[in-house]
Motif scaffolding. Structure first.
Motif, short mmCIF file in Angstrom:
data_model
loop_
_atom_site.label_atom_id
_atom_site.label_comp_id
_atom_site.label_asym_id
_atom_site.label_seq_id
_atom_site.Cartn_x
_atom_site.Cartn_y
_atom_site.Cartn_z
N ALA A 494 25.82 15.61 -27.04
CA ALA A 494 24.92 16.68 -27.49
C ALA A 494 24.28 17.41 -26.32
CB ALA A 494 23.84 16.08 -28.40
N ALA A 495 23.89 16.67 -25.29
CA ALA A 495 23.20 17.30 -24.16
C ALA A 495 24.09 18.24 -23.36
CB ALA A 495 22.64 16.22 -23.23
N ARG A 496 25.41 18.13 -23.56
CA ARG A 496 26.34 19.03 -22.88
C ARG A 496 26.98 20.03 -23.85
NH1 ARG A 496 28.70 14.62 -18.59
NH2 ARG A 496 27.75 15.52 -16.73
N GLY A 497 26.32 20.26 -24.98
CA GLY A 497 26.78 21.29 -25.90
C GLY A 497 27.86 20.85 -26.86
N GLY A 498 28.01 19.54 -27.05
CA GLY A 498 29.01 19.05 -27.99
C GLY A 498 28.62 19.32 -29.43
N ALA A 499 29.62 19.28 -30.31
CA ALA A 499 29.39 19.60 -31.72
C ALA A 499 28.45 18.62 -32.39
CB ALA A 499 30.73 19.62 -32.46
N ILE A 500 28.35 17.39 -31.89
CA ILE A 500 27.41 16.44 -32.50
C ILE A 500 25.98 16.96 -32.42
CG2 ILE A 500 27.10 15.09 -30.37
CD1 ILE A 500 26.90 12.58 -32.12
N GLY A 501 25.72 17.86 -31.46
CA GLY A 501 24.38 18.42 -31.28
C GLY A 501 24.01 19.44 -32.33
N VAL A 502 24.97 19.91 -33.15
CA VAL A 502 24.67 20.94 -34.16
C VAL A 502 24.93 20.46 -35.58
CG1 VAL A 502 25.06 22.82 -32.53
CG2 VAL A 502 26.97 22.02 -33.93
N VAL A 503 25.20 19.16 -35.74
CA VAL A 503 25.35 18.61 -37.09
C VAL A 503 24.01 18.69 -37.81
CG1 VAL A 503 25.91 16.54 -38.43
CG2 VAL A 503 27.18 17.05 -36.35
N LYS A 504 24.05 19.03 -39.10
CA LYS A 504 22.84 19.12 -39.92
C LYS A 504 22.86 18.08 -41.03
CE LYS A 504 22.22 24.12 -39.21
NZ LYS A 504 22.13 25.46 -39.89
N ASN A 505 21.67 17.72 -41.49
CA ASN A 505 21.58 16.80 -42.61
C ASN A 505 22.39 17.31 -43.80
OD1 ASN A 505 19.87 14.82 -41.51
ND2 ASN A 505 18.05 16.04 -41.94
N GLY A 506 23.18 16.42 -44.37
CA GLY A 506 23.97 16.80 -45.54
C GLY A 506 25.36 17.29 -45.22
N ASP A 507 25.66 17.56 -43.95
CA ASP A 507 27.02 17.99 -43.59
C ASP A 507 28.02 16.88 -43.92
OD1 ASP A 507 26.29 20.46 -42.56
OD2 ASP A 507 26.34 19.83 -40.46
N PRO A 508 29.16 17.25 -44.49
CA PRO A 508 30.19 16.23 -44.75
C PRO A 508 30.94 15.88 -43.46
CG PRO A 508 30.92 18.38 -45.53
CD PRO A 508 29.51 18.57 -45.03
N ILE A 509 31.16 14.59 -43.27
CA ILE A 509 31.87 14.09 -42.08
C ILE A 509 32.94 13.12 -42.55
CG2 ILE A 509 31.68 12.64 -40.01
CD1 ILE A 509 28.88 13.77 -39.60
N THR A 510 34.13 13.24 -41.97
CA THR A 510 35.25 12.35 -42.29
C THR A 510 35.71 11.64 -41.02
OG1 THR A 510 35.99 13.75 -44.11
CG2 THR A 510 37.59 12.19 -43.21
N ILE A 511 35.84 10.32 -41.13
CA ILE A 511 36.35 9.49 -40.03
C ILE A 511 37.63 8.84 -40.53
CG2 ILE A 511 35.86 7.60 -38.44
CD1 ILE A 511 32.82 8.05 -39.27
N ASP A 512 38.72 9.03 -39.79
CA ASP A 512 40.02 8.51 -40.22
C ASP A 512 40.63 7.70 -39.06
OD1 ASP A 512 42.76 8.15 -40.88
OD2 ASP A 512 42.71 9.89 -42.19
N ALA A 513 40.64 6.38 -39.24
CA ALA A 513 41.15 5.50 -38.18
C ALA A 513 42.66 5.30 -38.27
CB ALA A 513 40.44 4.15 -38.25
N VAL A 514 43.32 5.97 -39.21
CA VAL A 514 44.79 5.99 -39.27
C VAL A 514 45.31 7.20 -38.52
CG1 VAL A 514 46.81 6.08 -40.76
CG2 VAL A 514 44.80 4.75 -41.47
N LYS A 515 44.75 8.37 -38.83
CA LYS A 515 45.10 9.61 -38.11
C LYS A 515 44.36 9.72 -36.78
CE LYS A 515 46.03 12.27 -42.33
NZ LYS A 515 45.63 13.46 -43.13
N ASN A 516 43.38 8.85 -36.54
CA ASN A 516 42.55 8.88 -35.33
C ASN A 516 41.83 10.22 -35.20
OD1 ASN A 516 43.29 6.26 -34.64
ND2 ASN A 516 45.01 6.93 -33.39
N GLU A 517 41.13 10.58 -36.26
CA GLU A 517 40.41 11.85 -36.30
C GLU A 517 38.97 11.64 -36.73
OE1 GLU A 517 44.23 14.70 -37.54
OE2 GLU A 517 42.65 14.28 -39.01
N ILE A 518 38.09 12.49 -36.21
CA ILE A 518 36.70 12.55 -36.67
C ILE A 518 36.35 14.02 -36.84
CG2 ILE A 518 35.88 12.32 -34.26
CD1 ILE A 518 33.34 10.98 -35.48
N THR A 519 35.96 14.38 -38.06
CA THR A 519 35.88 15.79 -38.42
C THR A 519 34.55 16.12 -39.08
OG1 THR A 519 38.26 15.76 -38.85
CG2 THR A 519 37.04 17.66 -39.65
N LEU A 520 33.92 17.18 -38.60
CA LEU A 520 32.78 17.79 -39.27
C LEU A 520 33.35 18.82 -40.23
CD1 LEU A 520 29.70 18.26 -39.51
CD2 LEU A 520 29.91 19.90 -37.62
N ASP A 521 33.21 18.57 -41.53
CA ASP A 521 33.92 19.35 -42.54
C ASP A 521 33.15 20.61 -42.93
OD1 ASP A 521 36.17 17.61 -42.79
OD2 ASP A 521 34.91 16.23 -43.92
#
Length: 566
Positions: A494-521
């Motif tokens: 977040a401190a370097r401008g990553g997308a985790i720094g702009v996530v808001k409450n209620g945003d849908p997030i998907t974590i997939d350990a088969v496709k190896n993906e983490i997505t802010l939907d």
């Protein structure tokens, strides 16, 4: 004038020899040197002894054992100290920001003393988590014959009522159980009082035991150094042999970078996966490899992990501790199994002066009646539990620890916290509920600064019975004791401008350990707009160790080292 450096005393001869070095010798006589000692190779014994933590409280004696071994082999040993920070004690407090920083300080201090005093060889003894990579980084920088010794694992505690084994993670999870009303004040105190019975590092396959095993697999420790109890005759003998081995390496001309090759790092990754080890191994192996001049990336963990099963049923996700692995034979039988199945490079050199295959030649299998390590035909997981995830939330990568017990995918709504303390309070008071993805940000290498471990929040989630119902993501990192659906090391932070720094409450997030993906939907357009509007926070620290660290540190995906950009 001083003589030309001696091949067996390449550094100490410069300090000790010749009429002009009389002042140097005079100083050394005061600390115990005799005439004959000035003709011997000098072995530095780096001790991380401290009464700061049970992990290191016994290492002063282990250093004396290593000293005795070096002296008996014809060297002159000199014991010196460096620092430690207790992760378990600083956990959940602002002091935890210094934990990862201490790795760099340890490396700097061992390099400084060894280089400044002209030691010809080095033995380093580490206990708590950051001691080990710090010692290895110093060895790689100096590239003088070196052996690492693990201080050893703690024995498990025994609960006075249930008679069940317990450890430090039992205490952290008991805090969550207490908050959920499942434990009384007196019951919490019983767990607190019995879980840490004496010296040694935290007893599961947490970061200390993970890194000790990785270093043994890397070839920088003597066989089975990683799986010995801290207070044992085996550990005393290990230290004595390490002192002897340092002299043998000096005579043979074998140096750390001869051992720490790309294939050796692949061996270390393989062993970490087979043991179900800590996510911190990713961070630390990247850092050691960088220091050794070996090109290792987070994607190597995915490449190696596709073919390596998780075989050891060890805590935090499993049933057993390191002391149990020690009782059934330690690490060598597992390495022999991996070698026999073509997953270990047997031709890698080690600190014994022999190859991995030569060290393992006469190793016997585990007893047939043990279930600490599963047979090859019945793994806990057929491939790696360490998942390197990418996606719009982690363009530079993230590290997840997915055992499979918590599932392989998770979708939920974000509940966002600026720092660990706020998240822990919300978990304990019931604000965090089933279906939430807990987002803890501004805890990265720069944002912390120091990249704290999130053991308190993850343990509280498990203690409250939400382990399969709540996920947690962070630009910080995790203790080896963390388990559940957790993703850390999110890069950019977040401190370097990553997308985790702009996530808001209620945003849908998907974590997939088969496709190896983490997505802010959210839509690409919305994400782009949020990132364009983002502004950096004022740096928390402007002076001292934390400020210097924040200024110099690389990303987590590069090992969070402080010399990457020099």
């Amino acid at each position: 004038m001083s003589t030309v450096p001696n091949s067996q005393r390449p550094f100490s001869s410069i300090v000790h020899d010749g009429p002009d070095r009389a002042p140097n010798r005079s100083m050394l006589r005061a600390v115990g040197f005799q005439d004959e000692d000035f003709k011997k190779p000098v072995v530095g014994i780096a001790s991380t002894w401290s009464m700061v933590t049970p992990c290191n409280m016994h290492i002063d004696q282990l250093a004396r054992d290593a000293e005795a071994g070096a002296n008996s082999a014809g060297g002159k040993a000199i014991i010196f100290g460096t620092i430690t920070v207790s992760d378990g004690i600083s956990m959940g407090t602002p002091g935890m920001r210094y934990s990862l920083v201490s790795r760099e300080v340890i490396a700097d201090s061992i390099e400084t003393v060894t280089g400044g005093e002209g030691f010809d060889a080095l033995v380093a003894i580490g206990g708590c988590d950051k001691n080990m990579p710090g010692c290895l980084m110093a060895m790689a920088r100096l590239n003088r014959p070196s052996v690492f010794v693990y201080g050893g694992t703690i024995l498990p505690g025994i609960h006075p009522d249930s008679k069940k084994e317990c450890d430090i993670v039992s205490v952290f999870e008991a805090v969550g159980q207490h908050a959920a009303g499942k434990l009384s004040d007196d019951e919490l105190k019983k767990v607190e009082s019995c879980s840490i019975p004496g010296p040694g590092s935290c007893g599961g396959m947490y970061t200390a035991n993970t890194m000790a095993s990785a270093i043994e697999a890397l070839g920088m420790s003597l066989p089975n150094s990683s799986a010995q109890v801290a207070i044992s005759k085996e550990k005393k003998a290990d230290c004595e042999r390490a002192g002897e081995a340092a002299l043998a390496l000096l005579k043979a001309g074998i140096r750390p970078r001869d051992i720490m090759t790309k294939k050796a790092f692949e061996n270390a990754i393989t062993v970490v996966i087979a043991l179900g080890g800590s996510t911190n191994a990713v961070l630390h192996l990247l850092a050691i490899a960088h220091t050794a001049g070996v090109k290792l990336t987070i994607d190597d963990f995915t490449r190696v992990g596709k073919r390596v099963p998780v075989l050891a049923d060890l805590k935090p996700s499993g049933r057993y501790g390191m002391a149990h692995l020690s009782r059934v034979g330690g690490l060598p039988p597992l390495m022999k199994m991996l070698l026999d199945h073509g997953l270990i490079h047997g031709d890698c050199l080690t600190v014994t002066g022999k190859t991995v295959a030569e060290n393992l030649r006469d190793v016997q299998p585990y007893p047939t009646n043990q279930d600490v390590v599963r047979p090859w035909s019945n793994p806990i997981k057929p491939d790696s539990h360490l998942r390197i995830l990418y996606g719009n939330l982690a363009v530079g990568g993230a590290v997840a620890k997915i055992s499979g017990k918590e599932g392989l995918q998770f979708s939920g709504k974000a509940i966002v916290f600026e720092g660990e303390e706020a998240a822990l309070a919300a978990i304990l008071n019931g604000r965090v509920k089933s279906g939430h993805v807990v987002v803890i940000r501004n805890e990265g290498p720069v944002g912390g600064p120091g990249m704290r471990e999130m053991l308190s929040p993850t343990s509280a989630i498990m203690g409250k019975g939400l382990g399969k119902e709540v996920a947690l993501i962070t630009d910080g990192r995790f203790s080896g004791g963390s388990h559940g659906f957790v993703v850390g090391h999110i890069t950019p932070e977040a401190a370097r401008g990553g997308a985790i720094g702009v996530v808001k409450n209620g945003d849908p997030i998907t974590i997939d350990a088969v496709k190896n993906e983490i997505t802010l939907d959210i839509s690409p357009k919305e994400l782009k707009a949020r990132l364009a509007a983002w502004k950096p926070r004022k740096q928390k620290e402007t002076r001292g160790a934390l400020a210097k660290y924040a200024k110099l540190v690389s990303t987590a995906s590069e090992g969070a080292v402080t010399d990457k950009y020099l």
